[in-house]
Write a protein that holds these residues in place. Structure first.
Motif, PDB file in Angstrom:
ATOM      1  N   ARG A   1     176.096 -31.045 -32.916  1.00  0.00           N
ATOM      2  CA  ARG A   1     176.287 -31.915 -31.751  1.00  0.00           C
ATOM      3  C   ARG A   1     175.925 -31.167 -30.465  1.00  0.00           C
ATOM      4  O   ARG A   1     175.296 -31.729 -29.576  1.00  0.00           O
TER       5      ARG A   1
ATOM      6  N   THR B   1     172.169 -31.021 -30.142  1.00  0.00           N
ATOM      7  CA  THR B   1     171.654 -32.332 -29.738  1.00  0.00           C
ATOM      8  C   THR B   1     171.866 -32.568 -28.245  1.00  0.00           C
ATOM      9  O   THR B   1     170.961 -33.026 -27.544  1.00  0.00           O
ATOM     10  N   LEU B   2     173.050 -32.224 -27.761  1.00  0.00           N
ATOM     11  CA  LEU B   2     173.348 -32.412 -26.341  1.00  0.00           C
ATOM     12  C   LEU B   2     172.494 -31.498 -25.464  1.00  0.00           C
ATOM     13  O   LEU B   2     172.045 -31.909 -24.385  1.00  0.00           O
TER      14      LEU B   2
ATOM     15  N   THR C   1     169.471 -30.401 -26.149  1.00  0.00           N
ATOM     16  CA  THR C   1     168.123 -30.962 -26.161  1.00  0.00           C
ATOM     17  C   THR C   1     168.022 -32.167 -25.231  1.00  0.00           C
ATOM     18  O   THR C   1     167.071 -32.291 -24.447  1.00  0.00           O
ATOM     19  N   GLU C   2     169.018 -33.043 -25.299  1.00  0.00           N
ATOM     20  CA  GLU C   2     169.029 -34.220 -24.438  1.00  0.00           C
ATOM     21  C   GLU C   2     169.151 -33.817 -22.969  1.00  0.00           C
ATOM     22  O   GLU C   2     168.478 -34.382 -22.101  1.00  0.00           O
ATOM     23  N   ASN C   3     169.967 -32.823 -22.678  1.00  0.00           N
ATOM     24  CA  ASN C   3     170.136 -32.350 -21.312  1.00  0.00           C
ATOM     25  C   ASN C   3     168.821 -31.793 -20.760  1.00  0.00           C
ATOM     26  O   ASN C   3     168.456 -32.062 -19.611  1.00  0.00           O
TER      27      ASN C   3
ATOM     28  N   ARG D   1     165.799 -32.637 -21.688  1.00  0.00           N
ATOM     29  CA  ARG D   1     164.900 -33.769 -21.477  1.00  0.00           C
ATOM     30  C   ARG D   1     165.247 -34.505 -20.186  1.00  0.00           C
ATOM     31  O   ARG D   1     164.368 -34.856 -19.386  1.00  0.00           O
ATOM     32  N   LEU D   2     166.537 -34.715 -19.937  1.00  0.00           N
ATOM     33  CA  LEU D   2     166.960 -35.421 -18.722  1.00  0.00           C
ATOM     34  C   LEU D   2     166.658 -34.602 -17.471  1.00  0.00           C
ATOM     35  O   LEU D   2     166.273 -35.156 -16.437  1.00  0.00           O
TER      36      LEU D   2
END
Length: 87
Positions: free
Chosen positions: A55, A58-59, A61-63, A65-66
């Motif tokens: 988790r 995943t967070l 990676t998302e951070n 990207r944002l």
């Protein structure tokens, strides 16, 4: 940045070995790593289980990207302001 040769699952199992009573120096010697690396991992992954580590990855990676999207948006905004200011 260099990719670790250990996965998150492996790191958590290495930390668990030390928590079960094996000395830190023995764990480091057994897996061929420095004690500084061990303590860095312990600070980041200490107390986690495998699902928590997945988790976290995943967070992160998302951070990333944002953050990239925000930087692109701010650059576009800056360019538009410059164009409107020079007219």
């Amino acid at each position: 940045m260099r990719k670790s040769r250990f996965s998150e699952e492996q790191i958590i199992s290495i930390l668990a070995e030390q928590e079960r009573g094996m000395s830190t120096s023995e764990v480091c010697r057994r897996h061929g790593m420095s004690s500084a690396t061990f303590y860095k991992w312990k600070a980041k992954f200490g107390g986690m289980d495998v699902s928590d580590a997945r988790r976290l990855k995943t967070l992160e990676t998302e951070n990333a990207r944002l953050k990239k999207l925000l930087a692109d948006s701010m650059l576009d905004n800056s360019i538009l302001k410059d164009l409107l200011g020079k007219s």
